[in-house]
Design a protein around this motif. Sequence first.
Motif, PDB file in Angstrom:
ATOM      1  N   GLY A  16       0.896  -1.178   0.064  1.00  0.00           N
ATOM      2  CA  GLY A  16       0.281   0.015  -0.117  1.00  0.00           C
ATOM      3  C   GLY A  16       0.897   1.336  -0.235  1.00  0.00           C
ATOM      4  O   GLY A  16       0.590   2.130  -0.116  1.00  0.00           O
ATOM      5  N   ASP A  87      -3.245  -4.076  -6.628  1.00  0.00           N
ATOM      6  CA  ASP A  87      -2.662  -4.477  -4.558  1.00  0.00           C
ATOM      7  C   ASP A  87      -3.036  -5.194  -4.051  1.00  0.00           C
ATOM      8  O   ASP A  87      -4.570  -5.477  -4.307  1.00  0.00           O
ATOM      9  N   ARG A 129       1.082  -0.606  12.682  1.00  0.00           N
ATOM     10  CA  ARG A 129       0.608  -0.338  11.860  1.00  0.00           C
ATOM     11  C   ARG A 129      -1.058   1.374  12.478  1.00  0.00           C
ATOM     12  O   ARG A 129      -1.173   2.230  11.817  1.00  0.00           O
ATOM     13  N   ARG A 133      -6.940  -2.200  12.273  1.00  0.00           N
ATOM     14  CA  ARG A 133      -7.576  -3.210  11.114  1.00  0.00           C
ATOM     15  C   ARG A 133      -7.838  -4.011  11.951  1.00  0.00           C
ATOM     16  O   ARG A 133      -6.899  -4.973  13.490  1.00  0.00           O
TER      17      ARG A 133
HETATM   18 MG   LIG Z   1      -1.962  -3.126   2.156  1.00  0.00          MG
END
Ligand SMILES: [Mg+2]
Length: 191
Positions: A16, A87, A129, A133
């Motif tokens: 990403g 992606d 990150r 998520r």
């Molecule tokens: Mg990604």
Amino acid sequence: MFNVVFVLGPPGSGKGTICSKIQENLGYVHLSAGDLLRAERERAGSQFGALIESHIKNGSIVPVEITCSLLENAMNLHKTANGFLVDGFPRNADNLSGWSRQMSGKVHEQFVLFLSCPVDICINRCLNRGEGRTDDNVDSLKKRVETYNNQTFPIIEHFGKLNMVREVDSERPVEEVYEDVDKVFEAANQK
Ligand SMILES: [Mg+2]
Ligand SMILES: Nc1ncnc2c1ncn2[C@@H]1O[C@H](COP(=O)(O)OP(=O)(O)OP(=O)(O)O)[C@@H](O)[C@H]1O
Ligand SMILES: Nc1ccn([C@H]2C[C@H](O)[C@@H](COP(=O)(O)O)O2)c(=O)n1
């Protein structure tokens, strides 16, 4: 005919991050299969929300009919783009065969950008990150890495046999990774 570059690599390899830079500099449109699935999961009235969430948490792969339709719809919104960075797709044999069924004759697959990075580093990147998520936790990451090793890496090998893979070491700082990625695109677009 749409130009397509598939971008593959382990979870957290920087797909990403690098795609955003390519989009900014080279005019390719970044389509992350994972982002499209997360958006569909959140869409009011979607019949696939629960199914998508269960695959995401388990690190398994959503049936291709769902993912490929999301990708094709997104491509049709950007008809004048130089090309598309797809992606995180194709992630397994079902993704690959479904894409061929639905997209052949509509796309030109330029190459596969393979961001290679040791798994322990990738896992640490995901755990740090900070995007909230539901799959950036140790249990889901174990399953995602297993899926990558058993199902996605064989797809990269398949493209390797067709001489379509351009590997870039993404363990290095982002700017260094991008320098090499830029060279790959320059070479591909000179042809
Ligand atoms: Mg990604
Ligand atoms: N070369 C790099 N060096 C250090 N950190 C990086 C690098 N590339 C990306 N990161 C960081 O690692 C994390 C994961 O990056 P990114 O989301 O781009 O990976 P990804 O391959 O798309 O992962 P996923 O498959 O889980 O979607 C992010 O926090 C990002 O800022
Ligand atoms: N082709 C794909 C891409 C993604 N998914 C699901 C399963 C993945 O673990 C999750 C997150 O993807 P990421 O953002 O890490 O690229 O999305 C899928 O089923 N099929």
